[in-house]
Design a protein around this motif. Structure first.
Motif, PDB file in Angstrom:
ATOM      1  N   VAL A 531       0.858  -1.185   0.000  1.00  0.00           N
ATOM      2  CA  VAL A 531       0.000   0.000   0.000  1.00  0.00           C
ATOM      3  C   VAL A 531       0.893   1.234   0.000  1.00  0.00           C
ATOM      4  CG1 VAL A 531      -1.995  -1.061   1.121  1.00  0.00           C
ATOM      5  CG2 VAL A 531      -0.176  -0.076   2.514  1.00  0.00           C
ATOM      6  N   LEU A 532       0.423   2.298  -0.648  1.00  0.00           N
ATOM      7  CA  LEU A 532       1.124   3.580  -0.662  1.00  0.00           C
ATOM      8  C   LEU A 532       0.390   4.520   0.286  1.00  0.00           C
ATOM      9  CD1 LEU A 532       3.438   5.208  -2.011  1.00  0.00           C
ATOM     10  CD2 LEU A 532       1.718   6.058  -3.630  1.00  0.00           C
ATOM     11  N   LEU A 533       1.120   5.111   1.226  1.00  0.00           N
ATOM     12  CA  LEU A 533       0.527   5.932   2.288  1.00  0.00           C
ATOM     13  C   LEU A 533       1.099   7.339   2.250  1.00  0.00           C
ATOM     14  CD1 LEU A 533       1.069   3.361   5.194  1.00  0.00           C
ATOM     15  CD2 LEU A 533      -0.949   3.547   3.725  1.00  0.00           C
ATOM     16  N   ASN A 534       0.282   8.305   2.703  1.00  0.00           N
ATOM     17  CA  ASN A 534       0.837   9.644   2.906  1.00  0.00           C
ATOM     18  C   ASN A 534       1.375   9.749   4.331  1.00  0.00           C
ATOM     19  OD1 ASN A 534      -1.357   9.964   4.580  1.00  0.00           O
ATOM     20  ND2 ASN A 534      -2.443  11.415   3.271  1.00  0.00           N
ATOM     21  N   ALA A 535       1.808  10.938   4.722  1.00  0.00           N
ATOM     22  CA  ALA A 535       2.461  11.097   6.026  1.00  0.00           C
ATOM     23  C   ALA A 535       1.521  10.856   7.186  1.00  0.00           C
ATOM     24  CB  ALA A 535       3.071  12.494   6.140  1.00  0.00           C
ATOM     25  N   HIS A 536       0.184  10.941   6.952  1.00  0.00           N
ATOM     26  CA  HIS A 536      -0.782  10.753   8.026  1.00  0.00           C
ATOM     27  C   HIS A 536      -1.327   9.328   8.087  1.00  0.00           C
ATOM     28  CE1 HIS A 536      -0.757  15.088   8.537  1.00  0.00           C
ATOM     29  NE2 HIS A 536      -0.951  15.215   7.238  1.00  0.00           N
ATOM     30  N   GLY A 537      -0.828   8.448   7.208  1.00  0.00           N
ATOM     31  CA  GLY A 537      -1.301   7.079   7.203  1.00  0.00           C
ATOM     32  C   GLY A 537      -2.500   6.831   6.324  1.00  0.00           C
ATOM     33  N   ASP A 538      -2.947   7.822   5.538  1.00  0.00           N
ATOM     34  CA  ASP A 538      -4.078   7.625   4.629  1.00  0.00           C
ATOM     35  C   ASP A 538      -3.615   6.823   3.412  1.00  0.00           C
ATOM     36  OD1 ASP A 538      -5.074  11.009   5.294  1.00  0.00           O
ATOM     37  OD2 ASP A 538      -5.638   9.167   6.342  1.00  0.00           O
ATOM     38  N   ILE A 539      -4.406   5.833   2.994  1.00  0.00           N
ATOM     39  CA  ILE A 539      -4.051   4.945   1.896  1.00  0.00           C
ATOM     40  C   ILE A 539      -4.326   5.649   0.565  1.00  0.00           C
ATOM     41  CG2 ILE A 539      -4.552   2.746   0.787  1.00  0.00           C
ATOM     42  CD1 ILE A 539      -5.303   1.646   3.519  1.00  0.00           C
ATOM     43  N   LEU A 569      -1.039  -6.174  14.388  1.00  0.00           N
ATOM     44  CA  LEU A 569      -0.150  -5.470  13.453  1.00  0.00           C
ATOM     45  C   LEU A 569      -0.168  -3.958  13.643  1.00  0.00           C
ATOM     46  CD1 LEU A 569      -0.926  -7.383  10.123  1.00  0.00           C
ATOM     47  CD2 LEU A 569       0.898  -7.828  11.778  1.00  0.00           C
ATOM     48  N   ARG A 570      -1.156  -3.438  14.374  1.00  0.00           N
ATOM     49  CA  ARG A 570      -1.352  -1.993  14.421  1.00  0.00           C
ATOM     50  C   ARG A 570      -0.151  -1.268  15.025  1.00  0.00           C
ATOM     51  NH1 ARG A 570      -5.912  -2.217  16.454  1.00  0.00           N
ATOM     52  NH2 ARG A 570      -7.102  -2.018  14.520  1.00  0.00           N
ATOM     53  N   HIS A 571       0.317  -1.730  16.178  1.00  0.00           N
ATOM     54  CA  HIS A 571       1.431  -1.037  16.835  1.00  0.00           C
ATOM     55  C   HIS A 571       2.725  -1.172  16.038  1.00  0.00           C
ATOM     56  CE1 HIS A 571      -1.042  -0.214  20.308  1.00  0.00           C
ATOM     57  NE2 HIS A 571      -1.359  -1.504  20.407  1.00  0.00           N
ATOM     58  N   GLU A 572       2.928  -2.366  15.442  1.00  0.00           N
ATOM     59  CA  GLU A 572       4.136  -2.564  14.655  1.00  0.00           C
ATOM     60  C   GLU A 572       4.144  -1.661  13.431  1.00  0.00           C
ATOM     61  OE1 GLU A 572       3.617  -5.646  17.445  1.00  0.00           O
ATOM     62  OE2 GLU A 572       2.273  -4.909  15.894  1.00  0.00           O
ATOM     63  N   MET A 573       2.983  -1.524  12.788  1.00  0.00           N
ATOM     64  CA  MET A 573       2.901  -0.638  11.612  1.00  0.00           C
ATOM     65  C   MET A 573       3.173   0.807  11.990  1.00  0.00           C
ATOM     66  SD  MET A 573      -0.296  -2.008   9.351  1.00  0.00           S
ATOM     67  CE  MET A 573      -0.291  -3.632   8.563  1.00  0.00           C
ATOM     68  N   ALA A 574       2.603   1.251  13.109  1.00  0.00           N
ATOM     69  CA  ALA A 574       2.793   2.640  13.530  1.00  0.00           C
ATOM     70  C   ALA A 574       4.267   2.946  13.769  1.00  0.00           C
ATOM     71  CB  ALA A 574       1.969   2.919  14.791  1.00  0.00           C
ATOM     72  N   GLU A 575       4.954   2.055  14.471  1.00  0.00           N
ATOM     73  CA  GLU A 575       6.373   2.265  14.731  1.00  0.00           C
ATOM     74  C   GLU A 575       7.186   2.208  13.441  1.00  0.00           C
ATOM     75  OE1 GLU A 575       7.800   3.225  17.288  1.00  0.00           O
ATOM     76  OE2 GLU A 575       9.910   2.893  16.807  1.00  0.00           O
ATOM     77  N   LEU A 576       6.814   1.293  12.560  1.00  0.00           N
ATOM     78  CA  LEU A 576       7.538   1.142  11.306  1.00  0.00           C
ATOM     79  C   LEU A 576       7.400   2.394  10.440  1.00  0.00           C
ATOM     80  CD1 LEU A 576       9.195  -0.948   9.676  1.00  0.00           C
ATOM     81  CD2 LEU A 576       7.043  -1.668   8.617  1.00  0.00           C
ATOM     82  N   LEU A 577       6.184   2.912  10.316  1.00  0.00           N
ATOM     83  CA  LEU A 577       5.971   4.116   9.508  1.00  0.00           C
ATOM     84  C   LEU A 577       6.681   5.321  10.105  1.00  0.00           C
ATOM     85  CD1 LEU A 577       2.164   3.706   8.658  1.00  0.00           C
ATOM     86  CD2 LEU A 577       4.114   3.341   7.144  1.00  0.00           C
ATOM     87  N   LYS A 578       6.705   5.417  11.419  1.00  0.00           N
ATOM     88  CA  LYS A 578       7.406   6.531  12.053  1.00  0.00           C
ATOM     89  C   LYS A 578       8.890   6.487  11.747  1.00  0.00           C
ATOM     90  CE  LYS A 578       8.186   8.663  16.567  1.00  0.00           C
ATOM     91  NZ  LYS A 578       7.908   8.579  18.022  1.00  0.00           N
ATOM     92  N   ARG A 579       9.482   5.292  11.818  1.00  0.00           N
ATOM     93  CA  ARG A 579      10.911   5.163  11.514  1.00  0.00           C
ATOM     94  C   ARG A 579      11.192   5.445  10.046  1.00  0.00           C
ATOM     95  NH1 ARG A 579      12.875  -0.552  13.391  1.00  0.00           N
ATOM     96  NH2 ARG A 579      14.807   0.296  12.470  1.00  0.00           N
ATOM     97  N   ALA A 580      10.272   5.045   9.166  1.00  0.00           N
ATOM     98  CA  ALA A 580      10.480   5.250   7.729  1.00  0.00           C
ATOM     99  C   ALA A 580      10.510   6.725   7.369  1.00  0.00           C
ATOM    100  CB  ALA A 580       9.382   4.531   6.943  1.00  0.00           C
ATOM    101  N   THR A 581       9.699   7.546   8.067  1.00  0.00           N
ATOM    102  CA  THR A 581       9.682   8.982   7.777  1.00  0.00           C
ATOM    103  C   THR A 581      10.885   9.699   8.363  1.00  0.00           C
ATOM    104  OG1 THR A 581       8.301   9.341   9.740  1.00  0.00           O
ATOM    105  CG2 THR A 581       7.164   9.044   7.629  1.00  0.00           C
TER     106      THR A 581
END
Length: 853
Positions: A531-539, A569-581
């Motif tokens: 999935v492609l996401l913006n900075a706020h997590g919107d798909i 998966l929710r917490h893991e995704m949140a941490e992963l996206l934060k690190r990616a930015t």
């Protein structure tokens, strides 16, 4: 049972409603009319604060007892506050409420510093908050307006007398003009409106409006359709607080009822729109900022263009125009000081969402209260006297500003600006909208342009776009940055007609180039689900089958990754996206265990996140991929026979990641709260200083006005009494049918009766003329001499005088004594004895023996 008990507990804890009543000259009649319509057992406490003469005894309690069945008391220090009582403040005292008791202190002895209504209303607002009621009746000045605003800001109810029915309308008119009044009504109708409001208040208008997303969505749609303003990006707490006020005023039990009311009453949409707009401004707010602007920033801007230039400035959210006019005056002051040889000009665009505020700004007329913010020299140079003691901006300064209605959220910005002023507006927006507007401001400014923010605003984490100016407060200089980092948001009028939603996905166009780039990126990763996401997590885009990892959340459609992620998966995704930015390259998390509905391990999952390149069409986006793997085989360890050791280790690792994420979030929140607290303290000090300055400038005029109208009322009463006495005396004198002339010590005519005109040729304009100048019918030339003799000797004089027409009068001259026993002239009376003389002549002409037989 639990719900009923909780409701009862809340109702029992509801404080007693207190109605504060403020009035001045001409306020006795509306106060009596209001209290006469109040039920004596309604459960309210009424406190009357009226401007009274401190020299004379206060008769107000005795007068109010005649119109109400409630007990009327004069307030004393420490007196407890009770329901169904009327309290009256003592003359020349300031009164406050502290812990359900009155606190009475002598007023400031300095003249012009007594505003008892504002003092009490502010205390009432702090004490009772959303159960306080403020009422303003007839009076001069503006006492009560600031107090009503404090009550309204704390959720209470404010009312003002209809100005056309007030004997003196400045007080209610000032409160209405300050937008501090909820209801404008006749005094006799106010009690019913207060009771209806209190019934709604006790019923507990739902505070769960945040949960009624559909109703809130419809309300935003109505506002957008009628006003063109989208409030979905405003801070929800502020919006709900304003909506709750209107719901209570309209006695709506739910948000759905209020939306129905708005549909059937379009005027309510406009009223709510005005309620949601917050227009706070004044001249030269934050003096340090203006000192820096006039002492450093503007001179540097002029020096950078020695050949001359026309600069452009934009004042966003200008309200009634004080900020824009301050900028124009500052620029003119700098030019006057530098006197450059080249020609310079400043074109200012001032915009606001409120049409009424923009219209008022265009007029360029302000009240006398601006004297507290504008120095006397600036008033003389840039303002002219206006009606009602106000000021009008100079025409040439006014012509440098273009006022227009503009929505900073949805309308395109002005560009190629040298100065952009947006003060204390961002604090009302969500963090998401703030992150969109700051890059937009960067786009609107030229290189090196200045951004002026309010004391509570900051550019956030956009340090690569703006640099703070040393010693300038909230003034920032634009830095050069890649356009790809700031071009992800650009408002257009088209966006303002779409329905507002609480979560807006980025509706970027899925054109062929974007699809090709996404597909090529996936091919490099062997085309896993992604999935492609913006900075706020919107798909923004979905590739492959993601149903095993994502599922739509229950309720209104929400295309946010944090809402759609499956359990585990929710917490893991949140941490992963934060690190990616925050980090470059591919961020990988391996070996996540997904469980089935029974809780047993179903499959292993590898997650990768990678920020898309800044040079692409969608900078700032993140590509999240899902790769499944087989569960690791269970290994037997000699030290443990537990088959779930691997699973527990995995859970432990995930828990550590969650704990670290929570710690980071807590640290960030702590820093933001500390910064916000410092800004609030600074703002509070500035507001206190501003209030003190405004009070100092207005108080003396207020006191003088009150004293003048008190004296005027007393004089008017004496004039009425004097007119009545004069009428009685005139009718008495005329009814005696005696010609009477009152002369002063110089024998000038002071007053005369109608019968005197038969002897002297007198007309009303002869008053104050010497008596000797008037033609008379008397055969008597010594009247003035006899009058002077009476004045000298104080001896009564009486003579019989004949007229040219054959008539006879008995003339009497007496001294005129004042009530202080002072001789101040004479009183001359003429009694007609013509018939008596004629009878006497006939008797004398008869023979002596005519009566004998």
């Amino acid at each position: 049972m639990i719900k009923t008990s909780a409701t009862a507990t809340v109702a029992a804890a509801t404080p007693m409603p207190i109605v504060g009543i403020g009035a001045s000259a001409g306020g006795l009649d509306p106060i009596c009319e209001f209290l006469a319509s109040v039920p004596p057992d309604g459960g309210f406490a009424y406190v009357v604060v009226q401007h009274l003469d401190p020299v004379h005894k206060c008769m107000l309690p005795e007068l109010l007892k005649r119109v109400t069945g409630m007990n009327v008391l004069e307030v004393e220090d420490g007196m407890p506050l009770r329901a169904n009582q009327v309290y009256v403040v003592q003359p020349h005292n300031d009164m406050r409420i502290e812990h359900d008791h009155f606190s009475v202190r002598p007023a400031d002895e300095r003249r012009g510093r007594h505003l008892p209504i504002d003092i009490f209303f502010r205390s009432l607002a702090a004490h009772s908050r959303d159960v306080a009621v403020g009422v303003v009746f007839s009076g001069m000045g503006a006492d009560g307006a600031l107090g009503l605003k404090a009550i309204r800001d704390n959720g209470g109810l404010t009312l003002a007398q209809l100005p056309s029915t007030a004997r003196f309308d400045p007080m209610p008119a000032a409160a209405i003009a300050a937008r501090a009044v909820d209801i404008v009504e006749l005094p006799g109708q106010m009690a019913a409106r207060i009771v209806a409001w209190w019934s709604t208040q006790q019923s507990g208008v739902p505070e769960q409006a945040v949960l009624q997303r559909d109703g809130l969505q419809q309300l935003f749609q109505l506002l957008l359709k009628q006003t063109g303003a989208n409030f979905s990006d405003y801070k929800l707490s502020t919006v709900l607080r304003r909506i709750d006020r209107r719901m209570k005023l309209r006695q709506c039990a739910s948000l759905a009822d209020y939306v129905c009311f708005m549909r059937s009453h379009p005027a309510e949409v406009e009223l709510l729109f005005k309620e949601l707009l917050i227009g706070v401004t004044n001249f030269f707010r934050d003096p340090k900022v203006w000192e820096y602007l006039m002492g450093s920033a503007l001179p540097q801007l002029i020096a950078a263009h020695p050949e001359g230039a026309t600069f452009k400035a934009w004042v966003a959210a200008c309200s009634t125009g004080e900020e824009a006019y301050s900028l124009a005056i500052a620029f003119n002051e700098v030019l006057e000081k530098l006197r450059p040889k080249a020609r310079y000009a400043l074109q200012i665009f001032a915009t606001d969402l409120d049409d009424d505020a923009v219209d008022q700004a265009r007029q360029g007329v302000f009240g006398a209260d601006i004297e507290a913010d504008v120095s006397e020299g600036l008033l003389q140079r840039y303002f002219m006297p206006a009606e009602k003691g106000g000021y009008r901006i100079r025409k040439d300064v006014r012509n440098t500003i273009i006022f227009a209605r503009q929505n900073v959220i949805s309308d395109p910005p002005f560009t190629k600006l040298d100065l952009l002023c947006c003060r204390n507006l961002l604090i009302y927006f969500t963090a998401k909208l703030q992150e969109q507007l700051i890059p937009l401001f960067h786009y609107a400014l030229r290189t090196g342009g200045l951004l002026m923010l309010g004391s509570a605003d900051t550019p956030g984490h956009f340090s690569q776009l703006f640099a703070p100016m040393a010693g300038a407060g909230r003034v920032y200089r634009r830095l050069d940055a890649s356009i790809n980092r700031v071009a992800n948001y650009f408002p257009t009028r088209v966006s303002s007609v779409s329905a507002p939603i609480l979560i807006e996905p980025n509706n970027s166009t899925m054109n062929g180039n974007l699809q090709n780039q996404v597909e090529q990126q996936l091919l490099k990763k062997h085309a896993p689900a992604a999935v492609l996401l913006n900075a706020h997590g919107d798909i923004l885009y979905i590739h492959g089958r993601t149903g095993a990892f994502l599922e739509p959340a229950a309720g209104k459609a929400n295309w946010n990754i944090h809402a759609m992620a499956r359990d585990g998966l929710r917490h893991e995704m949140a941490e992963l996206l934060k690190r990616a930015t925050q980090e470059s390259g591919v961020i990988l998390v391996q070996g996540l265990i997904q469980r089935d509905e029974t809780g047993k391990p179903a499959q292993a999952l590898d997650l990768t996140a990678e920020a898309m390149p800044d040079t692409g069409p969608l900078p700032g986006t993140v590509l999240l991929t899902f790769a499944t793997a087989s569960l690791p085989p269970k290994k037997r360890r000699s030290r443990s026979s537990n088959p779930h050791v691997l699973e527990l280790e995995q859970q432990l690792a995930q828990a550590r990641l969650e704990i670290q994420a929570v710690r980071d979030e807590m640290q960030a929140s702590r820093e933001e709260l500390k910064s916000a607290n410092e800004e609030l303290q600074s703002t509070n000090e500035e507001l206190q200083s501003t209030n003190e300055e405004l009070t100092t400038s207005k108080e003396e005029m207020q006191s003088l006005n009150e004293e003048l109208y008190t004296v005027n009322a007393e004089l008017q009463s004496k004039v009425d009494d004097l007119s009545l006495v004069n009428g009685d005396m005139k009718n008495l004198l005329n009814s005696t049918d005696v010609a009477t002339i009152f002369l002063d010590s110089a024998l000038r005519i002071r007053r005369f009766t109608d019968q005197t005109t038969q002897i002297y040729k007198l007309i009303p304009s002869d008053v104050n003329r010497p008596l000797s100048d008037i033609v008379n019918d008397l055969l008597y030339a010594d009247l003035e001499a006899d009058a002077q003799n009476v004045l000298r000797t104080l001896v009564f004089c009486e003579k019989q005088i004949e007229t040219h027409s054959g008539g006879w009068y008995t003339m009497r001259i007496r001294p005129y004594r004042t009530v202080d026993n002072v001789i101040d002239g004479v009183v001359v009376t003429f009694i007609n004895i013509t018939e008596l003389k004629q009878l006497e002549a006939r008797l004398l002409s008869q023979p002596k023996d005519a009566g004998r037989v």
